[in-house]
Design a protein around this motif. Structure first.
Motif, PDB file in Angstrom:
ATOM      1  N   LEU A  72       1.560 -41.803 -15.484  1.00 32.54           N
ATOM      2  CA  LEU A  72       2.332 -41.910 -17.341  1.00 32.54           C
ATOM      3  C   LEU A  72       1.033 -40.902 -18.262  1.00 32.54           C
ATOM      4  O   LEU A  72       0.583 -41.885 -18.232  1.00 32.54           O
ATOM      5  CB  LEU A  72       3.834 -42.374 -17.044  1.00 32.54           C
ATOM      6  N   ASP A  73       1.066 -40.077 -18.372  1.00 28.32           N
ATOM      7  CA  ASP A  73       0.335 -39.603 -19.585  1.00 28.32           C
ATOM      8  C   ASP A  73       1.441 -40.270 -20.723  1.00 28.32           C
ATOM      9  O   ASP A  73       2.053 -40.723 -20.709  1.00 28.32           O
ATOM     10  CB  ASP A  73       0.582 -38.392 -20.352  1.00 28.32           C
ATOM     11  N   TRP A  74       0.506 -40.905 -21.761  1.00 29.69           N
ATOM     12  CA  TRP A  74       0.614 -41.880 -22.849  1.00 29.69           C
ATOM     13  C   TRP A  74       2.413 -40.758 -24.253  1.00 29.69           C
ATOM     14  O   TRP A  74       3.216 -41.482 -24.706  1.00 29.69           O
ATOM     15  CB  TRP A  74       0.786 -42.657 -23.477  1.00 29.69           C
ATOM     16  N   SER A  75       1.895 -39.398 -23.711  1.00 32.30           N
ATOM     17  CA  SER A  75       2.874 -37.894 -24.257  1.00 32.30           C
ATOM     18  C   SER A  75       4.431 -39.410 -24.067  1.00 32.30           C
ATOM     19  O   SER A  75       5.058 -38.704 -24.056  1.00 32.30           O
ATOM     20  CB  SER A  75       3.212 -37.550 -24.100  1.00 32.30           C
ATOM     21  N   GLY A  76       4.560 -39.830 -23.047  1.00 27.25           N
ATOM     22  CA  GLY A  76       5.766 -40.021 -22.386  1.00 27.25           C
ATOM     23  C   GLY A  76       6.239 -40.999 -22.776  1.00 27.25           C
ATOM     24  O   GLY A  76       7.329 -41.520 -22.366  1.00 27.25           O
ATOM     25  N   THR A 122       7.581 -29.512 -22.838  1.00 26.34           N
ATOM     26  CA  THR A 122       7.902 -28.832 -21.050  1.00 26.34           C
ATOM     27  C   THR A 122       8.109 -30.287 -20.019  1.00 26.34           C
ATOM     28  O   THR A 122       8.115 -30.027 -19.652  1.00 26.34           O
ATOM     29  CB  THR A 122       6.285 -28.015 -20.970  1.00 26.34           C
ATOM     30  N   ASN A 123       8.603 -31.015 -20.573  1.00 28.14           N
ATOM     31  CA  ASN A 123       8.245 -32.485 -19.390  1.00 28.14           C
ATOM     32  C   ASN A 123       7.218 -32.626 -18.826  1.00 28.14           C
ATOM     33  O   ASN A 123       7.239 -32.808 -17.872  1.00 28.14           O
ATOM     34  CB  ASN A 123       9.163 -32.121 -19.015  1.00 28.14           C
ATOM     35  N   ASN A 124       6.006 -32.746 -19.028  1.00 27.03           N
ATOM     36  CA  ASN A 124       4.954 -32.556 -18.411  1.00 27.03           C
ATOM     37  C   ASN A 124       3.830 -34.218 -18.492  1.00 27.03           C
ATOM     38  O   ASN A 124       3.107 -33.628 -19.805  1.00 27.03           O
ATOM     39  CB  ASN A 124       3.747 -31.626 -18.642  1.00 27.03           C
ATOM     40  N   PHE A 125       4.112 -34.832 -17.845  1.00 27.89           N
ATOM     41  CA  PHE A 125       3.472 -36.340 -18.604  1.00 27.89           C
ATOM     42  C   PHE A 125       2.792 -36.660 -16.956  1.00 27.89           C
ATOM     43  O   PHE A 125       2.429 -37.743 -16.960  1.00 27.89           O
ATOM     44  CB  PHE A 125       4.477 -37.173 -18.933  1.00 27.89           C
ATOM     45  N   ASP A 126       2.155 -35.338 -16.704  1.00 25.27           N
ATOM     46  CA  ASP A 126       0.950 -36.213 -15.727  1.00 25.27           C
ATOM     47  C   ASP A 126      -0.431 -36.532 -16.319  1.00 25.27           C
ATOM     48  O   ASP A 126      -0.725 -35.104 -17.110  1.00 25.27           O
ATOM     49  CB  ASP A 126       1.031 -35.555 -14.638  1.00 25.27           C
ATOM     50  N   ALA A 127      -1.000 -37.320 -15.571  1.00 24.48           N
ATOM     51  CA  ALA A 127      -2.034 -38.300 -16.764  1.00 24.48           C
ATOM     52  C   ALA A 127      -3.145 -37.788 -15.726  1.00 24.48           C
ATOM     53  O   ALA A 127      -4.428 -38.122 -16.742  1.00 24.48           O
ATOM     54  CB  ALA A 127      -2.013 -39.857 -17.094  1.00 24.48           C
ATOM     55  N   PHE A 170      13.116 -37.889 -18.907  1.00 27.27           N
ATOM     56  CA  PHE A 170      11.746 -37.241 -18.337  1.00 27.27           C
ATOM     57  C   PHE A 170      11.733 -36.075 -18.384  1.00 27.27           C
ATOM     58  O   PHE A 170      11.166 -35.432 -18.198  1.00 27.27           O
ATOM     59  CB  PHE A 170      10.769 -38.360 -17.608  1.00 27.27           C
ATOM     60  N   GLU A 171      13.193 -35.579 -17.937  1.00 23.34           N
ATOM     61  CA  GLU A 171      13.518 -34.269 -17.314  1.00 23.34           C
ATOM     62  C   GLU A 171      15.016 -33.764 -18.220  1.00 23.34           C
ATOM     63  O   GLU A 171      15.186 -32.955 -18.146  1.00 23.34           O
ATOM     64  CB  GLU A 171      13.841 -34.003 -15.869  1.00 23.34           C
TER      65      GLU A 171
END
Length: 377
Positions: free
Chosen positions: A348-352, A285-290, A366-367
């Motif tokens: 940035l979350d590490w799933s990034g 879902t491109n959700n990279f907010d840590a 990221f998008e």
């Protein structure tokens, strides 16, 4: 350990600290130690717990511990908390109330007042800074009774040995290395897996304090203080290696026209671990907010520790080498976007990590929409 502390710690636990047994009665207990003894009457002075570091995991641990003790421990004292950013401590106090939490801006107060001090900090440098302040305070004001320091951060193993020497230089003080496994969501459900190494009696006391208040199980790695941090890095290598495979697989799916949601459905079927499913969902879902995850800086720190450990033991982990580079690539891209005012996510979350695989494949980092031409049979 003094009778007073033994008795106080014992009174803070309940039978629910033991794992429920299966029908066969052969399941491993959640706490691998016998329950602490109860030498005499309940103490008139309740045990004081201190908690230092209210980040994504630490803040939830402190909250759960405070709530559990308030309802399960007779005459429990409010937990004394400290955080570098005072607003987080103040917010926790506002949420839980003064009967569960006290806030201090003084590490010296934590060191002198608390019987058990739990730390959950960002990296080795911050841990060293905090513990040096603790020890400097206690050298000036030696404790009259035993203190247990519980270090839950992910640190390099030999550094844990340095901390142990530092803490044990103060009479009556012991260190327990106690890193934890779990995402913030897992922590919220008090389902963390807790790893311990160090002084046996101290581990026993702390284990019954933390299970089931903040975690579901303790894994004991023995008396060598370095073993729990080593085990934590081994576990994180599994998680990071899986994230790298997820990143590459999602990228291949996008290039071949397979929707991300279909990949995530497969992940839920074949990797039904809450943490892994959460990271897969973030990539899909491109959700990279840590803010509710694990920062990429923490991931790079852990990857660096793992790579250092593999070099020491001549045990190559090429997947971690690649993951480390992809984490750095993702951070570099994110930093550039933030500086250009093009990135809404502050941390940035590490799933990034998926950004590293995406840009290598010529995709947006990221998008990405995972939209491509579907090949018909």
């Amino acid at each position: 350990m003094t009778d007073l502390l033994h008795s106080a710690l014992h009174s803070a636990t309940s039978l629910s600290g033991l794992a429920s047994q299966g029908n066969s009665g052969t399941e491993t207990p959640a706490v691998p130690y016998s329950r602490p003894t109860t030498p005499g009457a309940s103490p008139t002075v309740p045990i004081q717990i201190g908690f230092v570091g209210l980040g994504a995991i630490g803040g939830v641990m402190a909250k759960n511990l405070a709530n559990y003790r308030a309802t399960h421990s007779h005459n429990a004292a409010p937990i004394l908390v400290w955080n570098r950013t005072a607003a987080k401590a103040d917010a926790l106090l506002k949420e839980l109330g003064a009967n569960k939490i006290r806030v201090t801006n003084s590490l010296e107060q934590i060191a002198t007042e608390c019987d058990v001090i739990i730390t959950a900090l960002a990296n080795d440098e911050v841990v060293r800074e905090i513990y040096e302040k603790f020890v400097a305070t206690l050298k000036h004001t030696p404790p009259a009774r035993h203190k247990i320091f519980v270090e839950t951060s992910t640190i390099y193993p030999t550094f844990a040995g340095e901390l142990d020497s530092l803490v044990s230089s103060i009479p009556h003080c012991h260190l327990v290395a106690s890193p934890v496994f779990g995402t913030p969501a897992v922590a919220a459900g008090a389902q963390l897996i807790i790893v311990m190494s160090g002084d046996y009696r101290s581990k026993k006391e702390v284990a019954y304090m933390l299970v089931p208040a903040v975690g579901r199980k303790v894994i004991d790695l023995g008396g060598n203080i370095e073993k729990a941090p080593t085990f934590k890095l081994i576990g994180n290598s599994m998680i990071l290696g899986t994230l790298e495979i997820f990143a590459e697989s999602y990228t291949l799916a996008e290039k071949s026209g397979i929707p991300a949601q279909e990949v995530h459905k497969l992940v839920k079927e074949i990797f039904p671990a809450p943490g892994l499913m959460r990271y897969s969902e973030r990539m899909s879902t491109n959700n990279f907010d840590a803010k509710t995850g694990f920062s990429i800086n923490g991931g790079i720190k852990d990857a660096s520790h793992i790579r250092r450990l593999t070099a020491v033991h001549n045990s190559p982990m090429p997947a971690i080498d690649i993951a480390h580079q992809h984490l750095i690539t993702a951070r570099a891209i994110h930093t550039g976007q933030v500086q250009a005012g093009k990135e809404a996510v502050d941390v940035l979350d590490w799933s990034g990590i998926v950004a590293g695989a995406r840009v290598a494949a010529g995709l947006d980092p990221f998008e990405s929409g995972n939209v491509g031409v579907v090949q018909e049979d």
